[in-house]
Motif scaffolding. Structure first.
Motif, PDB file in Angstrom:
ATOM      1  N   GLY A  34       0.635  -0.740   0.163  1.00  0.00           N
ATOM      2  CA  GLY A  34       0.457   0.235  -0.089  1.00  0.00           C
ATOM      3  C   GLY A  34       0.866   1.040  -0.001  1.00  0.00           C
ATOM      4  O   GLY A  34       0.594   2.402  -0.047  1.00  0.00           O
ATOM      5  N   LEU A  35       2.164   0.852   0.262  1.00  0.00           N
ATOM      6  CA  LEU A  35       2.977   2.364   0.114  1.00  0.00           C
ATOM      7  C   LEU A  35       2.630   3.086  -1.485  1.00  0.00           C
ATOM      8  O   LEU A  35       2.873   4.219  -0.657  1.00  0.00           O
ATOM      9  CB  LEU A  35       4.385   1.747   0.259  1.00  0.00           C
ATOM     10  N   GLY A  36       2.743   2.637  -2.567  1.00  0.00           N
ATOM     11  CA  GLY A  36       2.934   3.706  -3.301  1.00  0.00           C
ATOM     12  C   GLY A  36       1.932   5.204  -3.734  1.00  0.00           C
ATOM     13  O   GLY A  36       1.161   5.137  -2.770  1.00  0.00           O
ATOM     14  N   ASN A  37       3.560   5.387  -4.290  1.00  0.00           N
ATOM     15  CA  ASN A  37       2.675   7.194  -5.060  1.00  0.00           C
ATOM     16  C   ASN A  37       2.026   7.016  -6.231  1.00  0.00           C
ATOM     17  O   ASN A  37       2.588   6.568  -6.550  1.00  0.00           O
ATOM     18  CB  ASN A  37       3.691   7.985  -4.910  1.00  0.00           C
ATOM     19  N   PRO A  38       0.530   6.931  -5.825  1.00  0.00           N
ATOM     20  CA  PRO A  38       0.306   6.707  -7.034  1.00  0.00           C
ATOM     21  C   PRO A  38       0.850   8.007  -8.509  1.00  0.00           C
ATOM     22  O   PRO A  38      -0.179   6.906  -9.479  1.00  0.00           O
ATOM     23  CB  PRO A  38      -1.739   7.554  -6.952  1.00  0.00           C
ATOM     24  N   SER A  39       0.930   7.749  -8.067  1.00  0.00           N
ATOM     25  CA  SER A  39       2.321   9.181  -9.099  1.00  0.00           C
ATOM     26  C   SER A  39       3.187   8.533 -10.312  1.00  0.00           C
ATOM     27  O   SER A  39       3.561   8.823 -10.460  1.00  0.00           O
ATOM     28  CB  SER A  39       2.171  10.185  -9.054  1.00  0.00           C
ATOM     29  N   SER A  40       3.773   7.828  -8.625  1.00  0.00           N
ATOM     30  CA  SER A  40       5.126   7.599  -9.075  1.00  0.00           C
ATOM     31  C   SER A  40       4.988   5.532 -10.519  1.00  0.00           C
ATOM     32  O   SER A  40       4.955   4.728  -9.796  1.00  0.00           O
ATOM     33  CB  SER A  40       5.558   6.920  -7.871  1.00  0.00           C
ATOM     34  N   HIS A  48      -0.302  -0.335  -8.537  1.00  0.00           N
ATOM     35  CA  HIS A  48      -0.881  -1.205  -7.412  1.00  0.00           C
ATOM     36  C   HIS A  48      -1.884   0.583  -6.979  1.00  0.00           C
ATOM     37  O   HIS A  48      -3.031   0.333  -7.153  1.00  0.00           O
ATOM     38  CB  HIS A  48       0.138  -1.582  -6.437  1.00  0.00           C
ATOM     39  N   ALA A  49      -0.866   1.310  -6.492  1.00  0.00           N
ATOM     40  CA  ALA A  49      -1.880   2.470  -5.707  1.00  0.00           C
ATOM     41  C   ALA A  49      -2.748   2.994  -7.100  1.00  0.00           C
ATOM     42  O   ALA A  49      -3.539   4.010  -6.594  1.00  0.00           O
ATOM     43  CB  ALA A  49      -0.973   4.238  -4.597  1.00  0.00           C
ATOM     44  N   ALA A  50      -2.027   3.334  -8.279  1.00  0.00           N
ATOM     45  CA  ALA A  50      -2.798   3.746  -9.120  1.00  0.00           C
ATOM     46  C   ALA A  50      -4.031   4.133  -9.495  1.00  0.00           C
ATOM     47  O   ALA A  50      -4.833   3.964 -10.187  1.00  0.00           O
ATOM     48  CB  ALA A  50      -2.206   4.723 -10.365  1.00  0.00           C
ATOM     49  N   THR A  51      -4.058   2.041  -9.803  1.00  0.00           N
ATOM     50  CA  THR A  51      -5.414   1.152 -10.109  1.00  0.00           C
ATOM     51  C   THR A  51      -6.272   1.977  -9.111  1.00  0.00           C
ATOM     52  O   THR A  51      -7.896   2.038  -9.238  1.00  0.00           O
ATOM     53  CB  THR A  51      -5.111   0.196 -10.587  1.00  0.00           C
ATOM     54  N   ALA A  52      -5.359   1.758  -7.246  1.00  0.00           N
ATOM     55  CA  ALA A  52      -6.752   1.713  -6.788  1.00  0.00           C
ATOM     56  C   ALA A  52      -7.322   2.966  -6.258  1.00  0.00           C
ATOM     57  O   ALA A  52      -8.709   3.243  -6.294  1.00  0.00           O
ATOM     58  CB  ALA A  52      -5.573   1.440  -5.250  1.00  0.00           C
ATOM     59  N   ALA A  56     -11.677   3.777  -7.212  1.00  0.00           N
ATOM     60  CA  ALA A  56     -12.106   4.415  -5.721  1.00  0.00           C
ATOM     61  C   ALA A  56     -13.342   5.464  -6.958  1.00  0.00           C
ATOM     62  O   ALA A  56     -14.066   6.269  -6.771  1.00  0.00           O
ATOM     63  CB  ALA A  56     -11.489   5.192  -5.047  1.00  0.00           C
ATOM     64  N   ARG A  57     -11.977   5.809  -8.256  1.00  0.00           N
ATOM     65  CA  ARG A  57     -12.890   7.456  -8.726  1.00  0.00           C
ATOM     66  C   ARG A  57     -14.376   7.068  -9.591  1.00  0.00           C
ATOM     67  O   ARG A  57     -14.775   7.851  -9.548  1.00  0.00           O
ATOM     68  CB  ARG A  57     -11.862   7.768 -10.190  1.00  0.00           C
ATOM     69  N   ILE A 253      -8.575   7.603  -0.104  1.00  0.00           N
ATOM     70  CA  ILE A 253      -9.355   8.277  -1.573  1.00  0.00           C
ATOM     71  C   ILE A 253     -10.207   6.665  -1.499  1.00  0.00           C
ATOM     72  O   ILE A 253     -10.937   6.729  -1.841  1.00  0.00           O
ATOM     73  CB  ILE A 253      -8.672   8.368  -2.599  1.00  0.00           C
ATOM     74  N   VAL A 254      -8.976   5.225  -0.880  1.00  0.00           N
ATOM     75  CA  VAL A 254      -9.820   3.862  -1.249  1.00  0.00           C
ATOM     76  C   VAL A 254     -11.474   3.867  -0.779  1.00  0.00           C
ATOM     77  O   VAL A 254     -12.255   3.347  -0.890  1.00  0.00           O
ATOM     78  CB  VAL A 254      -8.887   3.206  -1.127  1.00  0.00           C
ATOM     79  N   GLY A 255     -10.952   4.489   0.993  1.00  0.00           N
ATOM     80  CA  GLY A 255     -12.204   4.609   2.105  1.00  0.00           C
ATOM     81  C   GLY A 255     -13.526   5.295   1.756  1.00  0.00           C
ATOM     82  O   GLY A 255     -14.089   4.822   1.269  1.00  0.00           O
ATOM     83  N   PHE A 256     -13.128   6.231   0.224  1.00  0.00           N
ATOM     84  CA  PHE A 256     -14.225   7.560   0.385  1.00  0.00           C
ATOM     85  C   PHE A 256     -14.154   6.594  -1.255  1.00  0.00           C
ATOM     86  O   PHE A 256     -16.196   6.370  -1.296  1.00  0.00           O
ATOM     87  CB  PHE A 256     -13.490   8.201  -0.840  1.00  0.00           C
ATOM     88  N   GLY A 257     -13.785   5.871  -2.368  1.00  0.00           N
ATOM     89  CA  GLY A 257     -14.620   5.440  -3.257  1.00  0.00           C
ATOM     90  C   GLY A 257     -14.851   3.930  -2.953  1.00  0.00           C
ATOM     91  O   GLY A 257     -16.622   3.357  -2.939  1.00  0.00           O
ATOM     92  N   LYS A 258     -14.977   3.393  -1.608  1.00  0.00           N
ATOM     93  CA  LYS A 258     -16.175   2.570  -0.984  1.00  0.00           C
ATOM     94  C   LYS A 258     -17.132   3.164   0.025  1.00  0.00           C
ATOM     95  O   LYS A 258     -17.681   1.683  -0.111  1.00  0.00           O
ATOM     96  CB  LYS A 258     -14.543   1.257   0.383  1.00  0.00           C
TER      97      LYS A 258
END
Ligand SMILES: Cc1ncc(COP(=O)(O)O)c(C=O)c1O
Length: 416
Positions: A34-40, A48-52, A56-57, A253-258
Protein backbone atom coordinates in the motif's frame (compact mmCIF):
# COMPACT_ATOMS: atom_id res chain seq x y z
CA UNK A 1 -19.65 3.77 21.69
CA UNK A 2 -19.30 3.68 25.46
CA UNK A 3 -22.56 3.16 27.31
CA UNK A 4 -22.40 6.49 29.14
CA UNK A 5 -21.87 8.57 26.00
CA UNK A 6 -24.87 10.46 24.61
CA UNK A 7 -27.00 9.07 21.79
CA UNK A 8 -25.36 10.27 18.59
CA UNK A 9 -27.89 12.11 16.42
CA UNK A 10 -25.50 14.51 14.69
CA UNK A 11 -24.90 12.65 11.45
CA UNK A 12 -25.21 15.78 9.31
CA UNK A 13 -21.99 16.88 11.05
CA UNK A 14 -20.23 13.58 10.49
CA UNK A 15 -21.00 9.87 10.26
CA UNK A 16 -19.27 6.80 11.72
CA UNK A 17 -16.84 5.01 9.45
CA UNK A 18 -18.46 1.95 7.88
CA UNK A 19 -16.57 -1.23 8.91
CA UNK A 20 -16.28 -2.20 5.22
CA UNK A 21 -14.64 1.15 4.55
CA UNK A 22 -12.12 0.65 7.34
CA UNK A 23 -11.33 -2.82 6.01
CA UNK A 24 -10.73 -1.43 2.52
CA UNK A 25 -8.46 1.32 3.87
CA UNK A 26 -6.23 -0.69 6.20
CA UNK A 27 -3.97 -2.39 3.61
CA UNK A 28 -3.08 1.06 2.27
CA UNK A 29 -1.67 2.03 5.65
CA UNK A 30 -0.31 -1.28 6.91
CA UNK A 31 1.54 -3.07 4.14
CA UNK A 32 4.39 -2.38 1.72
CA UNK A 33 1.91 -3.08 -1.07
CA UNK A 34 0.00 0.00 0.00
CA UNK A 35 3.08 2.19 0.07
CA UNK A 36 3.31 3.55 -3.46
CA UNK A 37 2.71 7.12 -4.54
CA UNK A 38 -0.10 6.90 -7.13
CA UNK A 39 1.87 9.31 -9.34
CA UNK A 40 5.01 7.11 -9.30
CA UNK A 41 3.82 4.76 -11.98
CA UNK A 42 7.31 3.71 -13.07
CA UNK A 43 7.15 0.72 -10.71
CA UNK A 44 4.57 -1.69 -9.35
CA UNK A 45 4.16 0.12 -6.01
CA UNK A 46 2.94 3.26 -7.72
CA UNK A 47 0.97 1.32 -10.34
CA UNK A 48 -0.86 -0.64 -7.64
CA UNK A 49 -1.81 2.61 -5.84
CA UNK A 50 -2.79 4.32 -9.10
CA UNK A 51 -5.12 1.43 -9.95
CA UNK A 52 -6.78 1.70 -6.54
CA UNK A 53 -7.22 5.45 -6.94
CA UNK A 54 -8.83 4.99 -10.35
CA UNK A 55 -11.18 2.29 -9.03
CA UNK A 56 -12.22 4.67 -6.26
CA UNK A 57 -12.75 7.43 -8.83
CA UNK A 58 -15.12 5.13 -10.68
CA UNK A 59 -17.06 4.31 -7.50
CA UNK A 60 -17.42 7.98 -6.52
CA UNK A 61 -18.49 8.91 -10.05
CA UNK A 62 -20.99 6.04 -10.15
CA UNK A 63 -22.77 7.22 -6.98
CA UNK A 64 -23.59 10.57 -8.61
CA UNK A 65 -23.82 9.35 -12.22
CA UNK A 66 -20.80 11.34 -13.38
CA UNK A 67 -17.96 10.43 -15.72
CA UNK A 68 -14.94 9.26 -13.67
CA UNK A 69 -12.66 11.66 -15.56
CA UNK A 70 -14.56 14.53 -13.96
CA UNK A 71 -13.72 13.58 -10.35
CA UNK A 72 -11.04 15.78 -8.73
CA UNK A 73 -9.96 14.68 -5.23
CA UNK A 74 -10.02 17.33 -2.51
CA UNK A 75 -9.73 17.39 1.28
CA UNK A 76 -13.52 17.59 1.65
CA UNK A 77 -16.52 19.61 0.58
CA UNK A 78 -15.16 22.89 1.94
CA UNK A 79 -12.21 22.72 -0.42
CA UNK A 80 -14.43 21.49 -3.25
CA UNK A 81 -16.81 24.44 -2.73
CA UNK A 82 -13.91 26.92 -2.67
CA UNK A 83 -12.39 25.47 -5.81
CA UNK A 84 -15.73 25.48 -7.60
CA UNK A 85 -16.87 28.98 -6.62
CA UNK A 86 -13.54 30.80 -6.81
CA UNK A 87 -12.18 28.72 -9.66
CA UNK A 88 -15.20 29.02 -11.98
CA UNK A 89 -15.87 32.72 -11.30
CA UNK A 90 -12.25 33.78 -11.61
CA UNK A 91 -11.75 31.79 -14.81
CA UNK A 92 -14.77 33.45 -16.44
CA UNK A 93 -14.03 36.88 -14.96
CA UNK A 94 -10.47 36.90 -16.21
CA UNK A 95 -11.71 36.19 -19.73
CA UNK A 96 -14.22 39.03 -19.70
CA UNK A 97 -17.27 36.78 -19.66
CA UNK A 98 -18.87 38.54 -16.71
CA UNK A 99 -18.59 39.12 -12.98
CA UNK A 100 -22.03 38.22 -11.61
CA UNK A 101 -22.83 35.18 -9.44
CA UNK A 102 -26.17 33.85 -8.15
CA UNK A 103 -26.53 31.85 -4.93
CA UNK A 104 -28.85 31.64 -1.92
CA UNK A 105 -28.82 32.98 1.64
CA UNK A 106 -29.13 29.47 3.08
CA UNK A 107 -25.95 28.09 1.51
CA UNK A 108 -23.19 26.59 3.64
CA UNK A 109 -20.44 28.95 4.81
CA UNK A 110 -18.07 27.00 2.56
CA UNK A 111 -19.91 28.70 -0.33
CA UNK A 112 -20.93 31.99 1.30
CA UNK A 113 -17.40 32.87 2.42
CA UNK A 114 -15.80 32.35 -1.02
CA UNK A 115 -18.65 34.47 -2.41
CA UNK A 116 -17.63 37.26 -0.04
CA UNK A 117 -14.09 36.89 -1.32
CA UNK A 118 -15.39 37.25 -4.89
CA UNK A 119 -17.15 40.47 -3.88
CA UNK A 120 -13.83 41.79 -2.55
CA UNK A 121 -12.41 40.97 -5.99
CA UNK A 122 -15.09 43.05 -7.73
CA UNK A 123 -17.74 40.42 -8.49
CA UNK A 124 -21.43 41.11 -7.83
CA UNK A 125 -23.27 38.42 -5.91
CA UNK A 126 -27.06 38.00 -5.83
CA UNK A 127 -28.14 35.96 -2.82
CA UNK A 128 -31.66 34.64 -3.34
CA UNK A 129 -34.20 34.85 -0.52
CA UNK A 130 -35.79 31.46 0.27
CA UNK A 131 -39.44 31.07 1.24
CA UNK A 132 -40.35 30.59 4.90
CA UNK A 133 -40.02 26.82 4.46
CA UNK A 134 -36.49 27.24 3.07
CA UNK A 135 -37.41 26.45 -0.53
CA UNK A 136 -36.42 28.23 -3.74
CA UNK A 137 -38.27 28.15 -7.03
CA UNK A 138 -36.73 27.63 -10.45
CA UNK A 139 -38.30 30.94 -11.52
CA UNK A 140 -36.48 32.81 -8.75
CA UNK A 141 -33.17 31.45 -10.00
CA UNK A 142 -33.90 32.19 -13.65
CA UNK A 143 -35.15 35.70 -12.89
CA UNK A 144 -31.86 36.49 -11.14
CA UNK A 145 -29.82 35.60 -14.24
CA UNK A 146 -28.15 38.39 -16.21
CA UNK A 147 -26.11 38.38 -19.38
CA UNK A 148 -22.97 38.67 -17.26
CA UNK A 149 -23.88 35.85 -14.81
CA UNK A 150 -21.01 33.38 -14.87
CA UNK A 151 -21.90 31.07 -11.98
CA UNK A 152 -24.96 29.76 -10.12
CA UNK A 153 -24.07 27.97 -6.88
CA UNK A 154 -26.87 26.18 -5.02
CA UNK A 155 -26.79 23.29 -2.59
CA UNK A 156 -28.83 20.13 -3.14
CA UNK A 157 -29.90 19.38 0.47
CA UNK A 158 -29.49 21.98 3.20
CA UNK A 159 -27.28 20.85 6.08
CA UNK A 160 -29.42 22.50 8.78
CA UNK A 161 -32.97 21.87 7.60
CA UNK A 162 -32.67 19.14 4.96
CA UNK A 163 -34.59 21.33 2.48
CA UNK A 164 -33.91 20.12 -1.07
CA UNK A 165 -33.53 22.52 -3.97
CA UNK A 166 -34.99 21.47 -7.36
CA UNK A 167 -31.57 21.05 -8.97
CA UNK A 168 -32.73 19.04 -12.02
CA UNK A 169 -35.24 21.76 -12.97
CA UNK A 170 -32.76 24.57 -12.26
CA UNK A 171 -30.15 22.86 -14.46
CA UNK A 172 -32.76 22.46 -17.18
CA UNK A 173 -33.63 26.17 -16.92
CA UNK A 174 -29.95 27.10 -17.22
CA UNK A 175 -29.37 25.01 -20.33
CA UNK A 176 -29.44 27.99 -22.70
CA UNK A 177 -27.44 30.26 -20.43
CA UNK A 178 -23.65 30.36 -20.32
CA UNK A 179 -23.52 30.36 -16.50
CA UNK A 180 -21.87 27.36 -14.86
CA UNK A 181 -23.99 25.45 -12.30
CA UNK A 182 -22.26 24.36 -9.08
CA UNK A 183 -24.12 22.12 -6.62
CA UNK A 184 -22.98 21.34 -3.09
CA UNK A 185 -24.17 17.76 -2.60
CA UNK A 186 -22.30 17.10 0.66
CA UNK A 187 -25.54 16.26 2.49
CA UNK A 188 -27.47 14.59 -0.32
CA UNK A 189 -24.97 12.22 -1.93
CA UNK A 190 -25.57 8.72 -0.62
CA UNK A 191 -28.96 9.72 0.79
CA UNK A 192 -30.85 10.97 -2.25
CA UNK A 193 -30.41 10.16 -5.92
CA UNK A 194 -27.90 12.54 -7.52
CA UNK A 195 -27.62 12.48 -11.32
CA UNK A 196 -24.89 14.81 -12.52
CA UNK A 197 -25.10 13.90 -16.19
CA UNK A 198 -28.88 13.43 -16.34
CA UNK A 199 -29.44 16.82 -14.71
CA UNK A 200 -26.65 18.66 -16.53
CA UNK A 201 -24.70 19.87 -13.49
CA UNK A 202 -21.25 21.34 -14.22
CA UNK A 203 -19.61 21.21 -10.78
CA UNK A 204 -20.59 19.12 -7.73
CA UNK A 205 -19.04 19.03 -4.24
CA UNK A 206 -18.82 15.84 -2.20
CA UNK A 207 -17.48 14.88 1.22
CA UNK A 208 -16.57 11.33 2.33
CA UNK A 209 -17.18 11.72 6.05
CA UNK A 210 -20.82 12.65 5.50
CA UNK A 211 -21.48 9.21 4.03
CA UNK A 212 -19.61 6.85 6.37
CA UNK A 213 -16.23 7.44 4.75
CA UNK A 214 -13.08 8.92 6.34
CA UNK A 215 -12.68 12.57 7.28
CA UNK A 216 -10.28 14.70 5.26
CA UNK A 217 -11.22 13.60 1.75
CA UNK A 218 -13.85 14.72 -0.73
CA UNK A 219 -14.17 15.52 -4.37
CA UNK A 220 -15.19 18.18 -6.81
CA UNK A 221 -16.82 16.86 -9.94
CA UNK A 222 -15.70 19.10 -12.81
CA UNK A 223 -17.52 18.44 -16.09
CA UNK A 224 -15.03 16.93 -18.50
CA UNK A 225 -17.15 16.66 -21.66
CA UNK A 226 -17.26 19.35 -22.94
CA UNK A 227 -14.37 20.37 -20.77
CA UNK A 228 -15.07 22.99 -18.13
CA UNK A 229 -12.07 25.00 -16.96
CA UNK A 230 -11.33 26.53 -13.56
CA UNK A 231 -8.62 28.70 -12.08
CA UNK A 232 -6.82 26.41 -9.62
CA UNK A 233 -6.37 27.49 -5.99
CA UNK A 234 -3.04 25.71 -5.56
CA UNK A 235 -0.01 25.17 -7.72
CA UNK A 236 2.42 22.29 -7.62
CA UNK A 237 2.86 18.81 -9.01
CA UNK A 238 0.09 18.88 -11.61
CA UNK A 239 -2.00 16.06 -10.10
CA UNK A 240 -5.74 16.03 -10.68
CA UNK A 241 -5.54 17.83 -14.03
CA UNK A 242 -3.67 20.64 -12.28
CA UNK A 243 -6.77 21.57 -10.27
CA UNK A 244 -5.54 20.02 -7.06
CA UNK A 245 -1.82 19.31 -6.96
CA UNK A 246 -0.32 17.26 -4.14
CA UNK A 247 0.38 13.59 -3.46
CA UNK A 248 -2.89 11.68 -3.40
CA UNK A 249 -3.88 10.13 -0.05
CA UNK A 250 -4.48 6.60 -1.32
CA UNK A 251 -6.01 5.22 1.90
CA UNK A 252 -8.47 8.12 2.18
CA UNK A 253 -9.43 7.92 -1.47
CA UNK A 254 -9.90 4.14 -1.32
CA UNK A 255 -12.10 4.63 1.75
CA UNK A 256 -14.16 7.28 -0.02
CA UNK A 257 -14.63 4.98 -3.01
CA UNK A 258 -15.77 2.11 -0.78
CA UNK A 259 -18.14 4.41 1.13
CA UNK A 260 -19.73 5.48 -2.17
CA UNK A 261 -20.07 1.87 -3.36
CA UNK A 262 -21.76 0.85 -0.10
CA UNK A 263 -24.03 3.91 -0.21
CA UNK A 264 -25.00 3.26 -3.83
CA UNK A 265 -25.87 -0.39 -3.10
CA UNK A 266 -28.19 0.57 -0.22
CA UNK A 267 -29.47 3.94 -1.39
CA UNK A 268 -33.19 3.20 -1.75
CA UNK A 269 -33.50 0.92 1.27
CA UNK A 270 -31.47 3.26 3.51
CA UNK A 271 -33.47 6.31 2.42
CA UNK A 272 -36.79 4.56 3.09
CA UNK A 273 -35.63 3.48 6.55
CA UNK A 274 -34.33 6.97 7.34
CA UNK A 275 -37.66 8.52 6.35
CA UNK A 276 -39.45 6.12 8.74
CA UNK A 277 -37.06 6.95 11.58
CA UNK A 278 -37.20 10.69 10.96
CA UNK A 279 -41.01 10.64 10.82
CA UNK A 280 -41.12 8.59 14.02
CA UNK A 281 -38.86 11.16 15.68
CA UNK A 282 -40.97 14.05 14.43
CA UNK A 283 -44.28 12.56 15.54
CA UNK A 284 -42.79 11.79 18.96
CA UNK A 285 -41.53 15.35 19.36
CA UNK A 286 -44.71 16.90 17.92
CA UNK A 287 -46.72 15.05 20.59
CA UNK A 288 -45.10 17.32 23.19
CA UNK A 289 -46.86 20.33 21.68
CA UNK A 290 -45.40 23.76 20.99
CA UNK A 291 -42.95 22.53 18.41
CA UNK A 292 -42.31 23.80 14.91
CA UNK A 293 -40.54 21.98 12.14
CA UNK A 294 -38.06 24.26 10.41
CA UNK A 295 -38.04 23.12 6.82
CA UNK A 296 -40.31 20.96 4.71
CA UNK A 297 -41.91 17.57 5.06
CA UNK A 298 -40.28 16.43 1.81
CA UNK A 299 -36.69 17.26 2.80
CA UNK A 300 -33.59 15.04 2.93
CA UNK A 301 -34.40 11.85 4.84
CA UNK A 302 -31.80 12.23 7.58
CA UNK A 303 -32.41 15.76 8.91
CA UNK A 304 -35.08 17.09 11.25
CA UNK A 305 -34.83 20.66 12.53
CA UNK A 306 -37.23 21.50 15.33
CA UNK A 307 -37.98 24.68 17.28
CA UNK A 308 -39.28 24.23 20.82
CA UNK A 309 -41.49 27.04 22.08
CA UNK A 310 -41.40 28.26 25.68
CA UNK A 311 -37.86 27.14 26.48
CA UNK A 312 -34.53 28.87 26.34
CA UNK A 313 -32.23 27.21 23.79
CA UNK A 314 -29.23 27.10 26.10
CA UNK A 315 -31.29 25.71 28.97
CA UNK A 316 -32.69 22.98 26.73
CA UNK A 317 -29.22 22.18 25.44
CA UNK A 318 -28.02 21.79 29.02
CA UNK A 319 -30.94 19.47 29.81
CA UNK A 320 -30.31 17.36 26.72
CA UNK A 321 -26.83 16.20 27.66
CA UNK A 322 -27.87 12.64 26.84
CA UNK A 323 -28.22 13.56 23.18
CA UNK A 324 -25.47 14.55 20.77
CA UNK A 325 -27.49 16.92 18.61
CA UNK A 326 -26.72 20.24 17.05
CA UNK A 327 -28.02 23.65 18.02
CA UNK A 328 -27.79 25.25 14.59
CA UNK A 329 -25.16 23.94 12.19
CA UNK A 330 -22.09 22.21 13.58
CA UNK A 331 -19.89 24.20 11.27
CA UNK A 332 -21.12 27.57 12.56
CA UNK A 333 -21.77 26.78 16.22
CA UNK A 334 -18.38 28.21 17.17
CA UNK A 335 -19.63 31.59 16.06
CA UNK A 336 -22.27 31.48 18.81
CA UNK A 337 -24.90 33.28 16.82
CA UNK A 338 -28.32 32.59 15.43
CA UNK A 339 -28.27 30.26 12.48
CA UNK A 340 -28.03 32.23 9.24
CA UNK A 341 -30.22 29.57 7.60
CA UNK A 342 -33.10 29.94 10.06
CA UNK A 343 -32.74 33.72 9.97
CA UNK A 344 -32.98 33.68 6.17
CA UNK A 345 -36.18 31.64 6.49
CA UNK A 346 -37.62 34.32 8.77
CA UNK A 347 -37.66 32.20 11.93
CA UNK A 348 -37.92 34.59 14.90
CA UNK A 349 -34.69 34.89 16.90
CA UNK A 350 -36.06 33.29 20.08
CA UNK A 351 -37.39 30.32 18.14
CA UNK A 352 -34.21 30.02 16.11
CA UNK A 353 -32.25 29.93 19.35
CA UNK A 354 -34.41 27.12 20.69
CA UNK A 355 -34.09 25.12 17.45
CA UNK A 356 -32.18 21.86 17.28
CA UNK A 357 -31.05 19.71 14.41
CA UNK A 358 -31.49 15.98 14.87
CA UNK A 359 -29.71 14.07 12.12
CA UNK A 360 -29.82 10.33 11.53
CA UNK A 361 -27.90 7.73 9.57
CA UNK A 362 -28.27 4.11 8.53
CA UNK A 363 -26.64 3.16 11.84
CA UNK A 364 -29.40 4.90 13.86
CA UNK A 365 -31.80 2.52 15.63
CA UNK A 366 -35.50 2.81 16.49
CA UNK A 367 -34.59 2.51 20.16
CA UNK A 368 -32.24 5.52 19.88
CA UNK A 369 -35.01 7.56 18.30
CA UNK A 370 -37.50 6.55 21.01
CA UNK A 371 -35.02 7.35 23.77
CA UNK A 372 -34.30 10.72 22.15
CA UNK A 373 -38.02 11.51 22.17
CA UNK A 374 -38.36 10.44 25.81
CA UNK A 375 -35.36 12.51 26.92
CA UNK A 376 -36.59 15.57 25.04
CA UNK A 377 -40.09 15.17 26.47
CA UNK A 378 -38.68 15.00 30.02
CA UNK A 379 -36.47 18.04 29.44
CA UNK A 380 -39.36 20.05 28.00
CA UNK A 381 -41.60 19.13 30.90
CA UNK A 382 -38.98 20.22 33.44
CA UNK A 383 -38.19 23.51 31.71
CA UNK A 384 -41.72 24.44 30.71
CA UNK A 385 -43.02 23.94 34.26
CA UNK A 386 -41.24 27.19 35.20
CA UNK A 387 -41.51 29.02 31.90
CA UNK A 388 -43.69 32.17 31.74
CA UNK A 389 -43.32 32.08 27.95
CA UNK A 390 -44.78 28.56 27.87
CA UNK A 391 -47.62 29.54 30.19
CA UNK A 392 -48.40 32.52 27.97
CA UNK A 393 -48.30 30.32 24.92
CA UNK A 394 -50.69 27.79 26.48
CA UNK A 395 -53.09 30.51 27.62
CA UNK A 396 -53.20 32.50 24.41
CA UNK A 397 -52.39 29.73 21.95
CA UNK A 398 -50.53 32.50 20.15
CA UNK A 399 -49.01 31.17 17.00
CA UNK A 400 -45.24 31.23 16.89
CA UNK A 401 -43.59 33.69 14.58
CA UNK A 402 -41.70 32.70 11.47
CA UNK A 403 -41.65 29.30 9.82
CA UNK A 404 -43.95 28.26 7.07
CA UNK A 405 -47.64 27.61 7.46
CA UNK A 406 -48.29 23.91 7.12
CA UNK A 407 -44.71 22.93 7.82
CA UNK A 408 -45.64 20.79 10.73
CA UNK A 409 -46.43 23.40 13.37
CA UNK A 410 -47.86 21.59 16.33
CA UNK A 411 -49.89 23.85 18.61
CA UNK A 412 -50.24 21.25 21.33
CA UNK A 413 -50.20 22.76 24.77
CA UNK A 414 -50.81 19.41 26.36
CA UNK A 415 -47.93 19.89 28.78
CA UNK A 416 -48.82 22.77 31.05
C1 LIG B 1 -23.66 21.30 2.77
C2 LIG B 1 -22.25 21.24 3.27
N1 LIG B 1 -21.26 21.72 2.52
C3 LIG B 1 -19.98 21.69 2.90
C4 LIG B 1 -19.62 21.13 4.11
C5 LIG B 1 -18.16 21.05 4.48
O1 LIG B 1 -17.74 19.72 4.33
P1 LIG B 1 -16.31 19.19 4.80
O2 LIG B 1 -16.43 18.90 6.25
O3 LIG B 1 -16.07 17.96 3.99
O4 LIG B 1 -15.31 20.25 4.49
C6 LIG B 1 -20.61 20.63 4.95
C7 LIG B 1 -20.27 20.13 6.30
O5 LIG B 1 -20.89 20.44 7.26
C8 LIG B 1 -21.96 20.66 4.51
O6 LIG B 1 -22.94 20.17 5.26
Amino acid sequence: MTADWPIYLDHAATTPLDPQVLEAMLPWMQSMRGLGNPSSTGHCYGQHAATAVEEAREAVAALVHAEPAGVVWTSGATEADNLAVLGAARFAGQRGRGRHVVSCRTEHKAVLEPLKQLEREGFEVTLLQPAADGSLTVEQVLQALRDDTVLVSLMHANNETGVVHPIAAIAEGLRDHAAVLHVDAAQSAGRLPVDVRGWGVDLLSLSAHKLHGPKGVGALYVRSRPRLRLEPLMFGGGQERGYRPGTLATHQIVGFGKACAVAAAGLDADAARLVDLRDRLWSGLARQGGVQRNGRLDGAPHILNVAFVGVHGEALEAELQGLAISAGAACSSAEAMTSHVLRAMGVADDLAQSSFRFSLARTTTTSEVDRAVAQTADALERLRAFSPAWRRYCETGAPMQGGAPGNGFSPGGSKG
